[in-house]
Design an enzyme around this catalytic site. Structure first.
Site, PDB file in Angstrom:
ATOM      1  N   ASP A 116      -7.154   3.422  12.222  1.00 18.75           N
ATOM      2  CA  ASP A 116      -5.812   3.988  12.133  1.00 18.75           C
ATOM      3  C   ASP A 116      -5.762   5.336  11.428  1.00 18.75           C
ATOM      4  O   ASP A 116      -4.989   6.207  11.795  1.00 18.75           O
ATOM      5  CB  ASP A 116      -4.866   2.991  11.460  1.00 18.75           C
ATOM      6  N   ASP A 124       0.820  -1.225   0.000  1.00 14.85           N
ATOM      7  CA  ASP A 124       0.000   0.000   0.000  1.00 14.85           C
ATOM      8  C   ASP A 124       0.849   1.267   0.000  1.00 14.85           C
ATOM      9  O   ASP A 124       0.644   2.163  -0.816  1.00 14.85           O
ATOM     10  CB  ASP A 124      -0.919   0.047   1.233  1.00 14.85           C
ATOM     11  N   SER A 165      -4.120  -9.587   7.213  1.00 16.63           N
ATOM     12  CA  SER A 165      -3.523  -8.275   7.385  1.00 16.63           C
ATOM     13  C   SER A 165      -2.931  -8.242   8.788  1.00 16.63           C
ATOM     14  O   SER A 165      -3.620  -8.463   9.779  1.00 16.63           O
ATOM     15  CB  SER A 165      -4.593  -7.195   7.236  1.00 16.63           C
ATOM     16  N   ARG A 225       0.166   4.363  16.581  1.00 18.67           N
ATOM     17  CA  ARG A 225      -0.148   5.354  15.540  1.00 18.67           C
ATOM     18  C   ARG A 225       0.256   6.772  15.896  1.00 18.67           C
ATOM     19  O   ARG A 225       0.926   7.437  15.118  1.00 18.67           O
ATOM     20  CB  ARG A 225      -1.630   5.278  15.144  1.00 18.67           C
TER      21      ARG A 225
HETATM   22  N1  ARG Z   1      -8.222  -3.417  15.414  1.00 12.94           N
HETATM   23  C1  ARG Z   1      -6.979  -2.918  15.840  1.00 12.94           C
HETATM   24  C2  ARG Z   1      -7.057  -1.444  16.156  1.00 12.94           C
HETATM   25  O1  ARG Z   1      -7.940  -0.790  15.698  1.00 12.94           O
HETATM   26  C3  ARG Z   1      -5.844  -3.205  14.884  1.00 12.94           C
HETATM   27  C4  ARG Z   1      -5.956  -2.541  13.538  1.00 12.94           C
HETATM   28  C5  ARG Z   1      -4.893  -2.962  12.555  1.00 12.94           C
HETATM   29  N2  ARG Z   1      -4.977  -4.373  12.297  1.00 12.94           N
HETATM   30  C6  ARG Z   1      -4.408  -5.040  11.305  1.00 12.94           C
HETATM   31  N3  ARG Z   1      -4.525  -6.313  11.316  1.00 12.94           N
HETATM   32  N4  ARG Z   1      -3.733  -4.468  10.362  1.00 12.94           N
HETATM   33  O2  ARG Z   1      -6.233  -0.912  16.851  1.00 12.94           O
END
Ligand code: ARG
Length: 396
Positions: free
Chosen positions: A122, A12, A174, A93
């Site tokens: 995110d 990405d 992912s 993040r």
């Molecule tokens: N659900 C989690 C959050 O919102 C992780 C998000 C990212 N997950 C991923 N498998 N890329 O913090």
């Protein structure tokens, strides 16, 4: 125009570099941060970013900062989202976004960017942090504007443009990883009835394959901070790494949950967070020993609110600053040791002690050492039970 993008090295963000460069006729600066994920060497990442179209590449090791400024405050606060998720991805993040802003200021960039999709949490976490730290910088979210409908289309585009793709083999999930834990979604996990297949878990042993012998560990805390493992003083980052390894071996820290995303979607995600689960368990146990009932119960309310603000991307907020002051005061007596037994997916507290413990054996005991004044309970129950008497009487 100059744009700084948070660059993971994956498909990405590699495609995003070229997309931004072409669409905005911009000079792209890629920023990659090491937060304890499995990461390729910086020179490989730099080469890929540049082949994708970046003019410059920055790499930063943010692991120590992650531990000190994010993980420790979150642990002290007892921040666990919806009773299960220790917030590894969520906490990372604002940290990465902080790094992006630092570079954007240094490079006098016009905009910042990230590789998050338009339906996740995110994007919110990145952008709220951008707004807070640099209110006037433009934010561009390529994944919300481009036309690609699938990974295949992105791969097609990458091939067409000669953008190298990470050589690590495609996983059917992912995955997001850092020091505090791993988040795994997509693929067969999208059916909430389906048990996660073994290949979904990246580091933990399945409990049934964990050692048949339990392992005992001791974690020492000083004012809410984990400071020793098995009576050996260690740097916090080392303790996290050691506990990840030990916990993973014993199948600890697997979490399978349905969670509420900020944008309203319910999603199924699995996590592996051995160190976070062990440390939260141990930390909470000392609090049980040293807090009054009032403080213990009130702090639980703060923990819930704190977990929400992390999950919702509001790490940088006055609310967190205020809650941190409260939490810090509560940690004054959170010093002591916890003994845990790790066995086939379970992390069981078997002992706790603290110089500030409010536990008094002479009060709790049922032996002749008892010093509690049993007779005093007569008056206590008389008054405490007054309402029960009044209410019960009315019912008759
Ligand atoms: N659900 C989690 C959050 O919102 C992780 C998000 C990212 N997950 C991923 N498998 N890329 O913090």
């Amino acid at each position: 125009m100059k744009i700084v993008i948070a660059y993971s090295g994956g498909l990405d963000t590699s495609v995003a570099i070229r997309y931004l460069k072409e669409k905005y006729k911009a000079e792209i600066i890629a920023y990659t941060s090491n937060i304890g994920q499995k990461i390729e060497p910086p020179d490989i990442l730099e080469e890929r970013a540049k082949k994708a179209g970046a003019k410059k590449f920055y790499y930063e090791d943010q692991r120590e900062k992650f531990v000190k400024d994010y993980i420790i405050p979150a642990l002290k606060a007892g921040a666990i989202y919806q009773e299960k998720y220790p917030l590894a991805t969520s906490l990372s993040r604002p940290l990465i976004a902080e790094g992006v802003i630092k570079i954007a200021k240094k490079e006098k960039a016009d905009a910042v960017s990230h590789g998050c999709t338009g339906k996740g949490n995110d994007q919110v976490r990145f952008e709220l942090t951008f707004k807070y730290l640099a209110p006037d910088l433009k934010v561009i979210a390529p994944l919300r504007e481009w036309e690609f409908k699938s990974r295949e289309q992105e791969i097609e585009y990458a091939k067409e443009k000669g953008i190298p793709i990470s050589t690590s083999k495609e996983k059917p999930y992912s995955i997001d990883e850092n020091l505090w834990g791993i988040s795994i979604e997509c693929g067969v996990l999208e059916n909430p009835w389906t048990e996660p297949p073994e290949d979904a878990y990246q580091i933990t042993n399945p409990p049934e394959k964990a050692p048949d012998k339990p392992e005992y560990i001791e974690i020492g805390f000083e004012k809410g901070i984990f400071a020793s493992l098995n009576d050996k003083k260690m740097k916090e980052i080392e303790i996290i790494e050691r506990l990840t390894e030990i916990g993973a071996r014993h199948g600890i820290g697997r979490i399978d949950m349905i969670e509420d995303r900020l944008v309203g979607i319910k999603s199924r995600e699995i996590y592996e967070a051995p160190a976070a689960v062990i440390l939260h368990t141990a930390h909470n146990e000392i609090e049980k020993l040293v807090f009054s009932r009032d403080l213990y119960e009130f702090k639980k309310i703060v923990s819930i609110r704190y977990s929400q603000l992390i999950y919702f991307g509001q790490w940088f907020s006055h609310l967190r600053e205020c809650l941190d002051k409260f939490v810090e005061e509560t940690q004054k007596y959170v010093t002591g040791k916890v003994r845990l037994k790790l066995y086939k997916g379970n992390c069981i507290v078997v002992g706790r002690s603290s110089p500030y413990s409010l536990y008094k054996e002479e009060l709790a005991t049922y032996t002749e050492k008892d010093i509690f004044d049993h007779k005093a309970s007569n008056g206590f129950i008389e008054i405490f039970g007054l309402t029960s008497k009044l209410e019960g009487g009315r019912k008759k």
